[in-house]
Design a protein around this motif. Structure first.
Motif, short mmCIF file in Angstrom:
data_model
loop_
_atom_site.label_atom_id
_atom_site.label_comp_id
_atom_site.label_asym_id
_atom_site.label_seq_id
_atom_site.Cartn_x
_atom_site.Cartn_y
_atom_site.Cartn_z
N UNK A 91 8.65 -1.21 10.63
CA UNK A 91 7.22 -1.19 10.36
C UNK A 91 7.03 -0.36 9.10
N UNK A 92 6.79 -1.02 7.98
CA UNK A 92 6.73 -0.36 6.67
C UNK A 92 5.28 -0.16 6.26
N UNK A 93 4.85 1.10 6.18
CA UNK A 93 3.48 1.40 5.76
C UNK A 93 3.47 2.05 4.38
N UNK A 94 4.49 1.78 3.59
CA UNK A 94 4.56 2.35 2.24
C UNK A 94 3.82 1.51 1.21
N UNK A 95 4.05 0.19 1.14
CA UNK A 95 3.40 -0.60 0.08
C UNK A 95 1.98 -1.01 0.44
N UNK A 96 1.27 -1.51 -0.57
CA UNK A 96 -0.05 -2.11 -0.38
C UNK A 96 0.10 -3.60 -0.10
N UNK A 97 -1.01 -4.20 0.32
CA UNK A 97 -1.09 -5.67 0.38
C UNK A 97 -2.50 -6.07 -0.01
N UNK A 98 -2.65 -6.62 -1.21
CA UNK A 98 -3.97 -7.01 -1.68
C UNK A 98 -4.54 -8.20 -0.95
N UNK A 99 -3.68 -9.06 -0.38
CA UNK A 99 -4.20 -10.19 0.38
C UNK A 99 -4.86 -9.72 1.68
N UNK A 100 -4.15 -8.93 2.46
CA UNK A 100 -4.73 -8.42 3.71
C UNK A 100 -5.95 -7.53 3.42
N UNK A 101 -5.96 -6.90 2.26
CA UNK A 101 -7.10 -6.07 1.86
C UNK A 101 -8.39 -6.88 1.85
#
Length: 372
Positions: A91-101
């Protein structure tokens, strides 16, 4: 009826070209290890089919959003993105995700975290993964959340209501800065198990997503291969992984073997009237399209003098540039504004996405996975 499972409220949402369950932070365990067990159980990981969970057997459909009201002055919502993998217990909470944003504000309105305004509703969102802020505007005529509309994005069938994301501070989202090696162009000598040593010019860059960009021709490819061809190209994938491990060290990211970043991207001249052609790996599977923040980062490289995109990209003139990033299933346009006093400094990035609520209800978690 009582069972040996625990019910956790969630909304299954599409955000851009990604999909996954969204949770209120308060509905998940406060302990991180317990929370991660719940998310793995909810998605059905690790299992390549994710047959026992909500995951869609692909990284793009193995994503989770966690939202809460923000306590940061001037910010409305906090968003934590979690990237899971179908066949791994990560479970990686390091990067962003602009789609899910793109689905954060619709979720917040659906769950009563913020109130819809008449016409449009804009909320400032803090992405906890990287401490990045953005303003997100959704359509709310007559204070009613609207999902239907005429906006079209490649990679999603049909049309939907437009969602505008205006990023406020994307440079150095995970790395120390926009150019984490301090250079716009690096020559990296690569060695790896099962890979013949090679050297290649790359641009290591992070304007919302840590990425390693290279010319497809320098890897012996056209950059126009299909996703299936890319995923079947074991030689290329082995070389990309060896390069990724080397670049991760140079970018100050340490050992990235078990991390979902940096993403790897092959660049070529545009074929269909856009600005640049791309084939992105996320990081071990070729993306059917391109991620939101990956598109921002690639677009940024297209306007930087001396990057690997120079000579390939068609960027146009002026301080405000629309960069059309071609990908396997279409194109993704981002609007970039350059500093009038420093043409190497991107001061604003904006783009359009869509989102839709797919299902509301409760995900059932085995009791042992939900134990804190």
């Amino acid at each position: 009826m009582e069972t040996d499972q625990r019910a956790i409220p969630c909304l299954l949402m599409r955000g851009g070209t990604s999909r996954g369950p969204f949770f209120l932070e308060s509905d998940l365990p406060a302990d991180r290890a317990a929370r991660d067990r719940v998310l793995l159980a909810a998605m059905g990981s690790p299992d390549k089919r994710q047959i026992d969970g909500l995951g869609g057997a692909h990284p793009l459909t193995s994503k989770v959003g966690i939202v809460r009201r923000s306590s940061t002055p001037g910010v409305d919502l906090d968003f934590l993105f979690a990237q899971l993998q179908p066949d791994r217990d990560i479970v990686d909470t390091t990067p962003n995700c602009g789609n899910m944003l793109a689905a954060v504000v619709p979720f917040a309105i659906e769950r009563g975290l913020i109130e819809a305004q008449d016409g449009t509703t804009t909320a400032r969102v803090l992405t906890l993964n990287t401490n990045m802020q953005c303003d997100i505007t959704v359509q709310t005529p007559n204070r009613r959340l609207q999902y239907g509309g005429g906006a079209r994005i490649d990679g999603v069938p049909g049309t939907s209501a437009p969602i505008v994301i205006n990023f406020l501070d994307t440079a150095g989202s995970v790395c120390e800065g926009l150019l984490p090696t301090g250079k716009v162009l690096d020559r990296i000598d690569v060695e790896g198990e099962g890979v013949a040593p090679f050297s290649i010019d790359v641009t290591c860059i992070d304007n919302g997503m840590p990425m390693v960009l290279m010319r497809a021709a320098d890897m012996g490819r056209t950059g126009y291969e299909s996703v299936a061809e890319m995923n079947a190209d074991t030689e290329l994938k082995a070389k990309l992984e060896a390069l990724r491990l080397a670049a991760g060290q140079l970018m100050g990211l340490g050992d990235v073997r078990d991390k979902s970043y940096p993403k790897m991207c092959l660049l070529a001249a545009p074929q269909h009237g856009g600005s640049i052609a791309t084939r992105c790996f996320i990081p071990h599977v070729c993306h059917d399209a391109i991620g939101v923040l990956a598109a921002v980062t690639v677009g940024t490289a297209c306007v930087l003098t001396g990057s690997v995109a120079e000579g390939l990209a068609v960027a146009g003139d002026g301080l405000v540039k629309t960069i059309s990033v071609e990908h396997p299933t279409g194109e993704f346009s981002v609007e970039l504004e350059l500093d009038a006093n420093d043409s190497q400094n991107v001061i604003r990035a904006a783009l359009l996405r869509t989102a839709r609520l797919l299902m509301r209800g409760e995900v059932m978690i085995p009791a042992e996975a939900a134990t804190e």
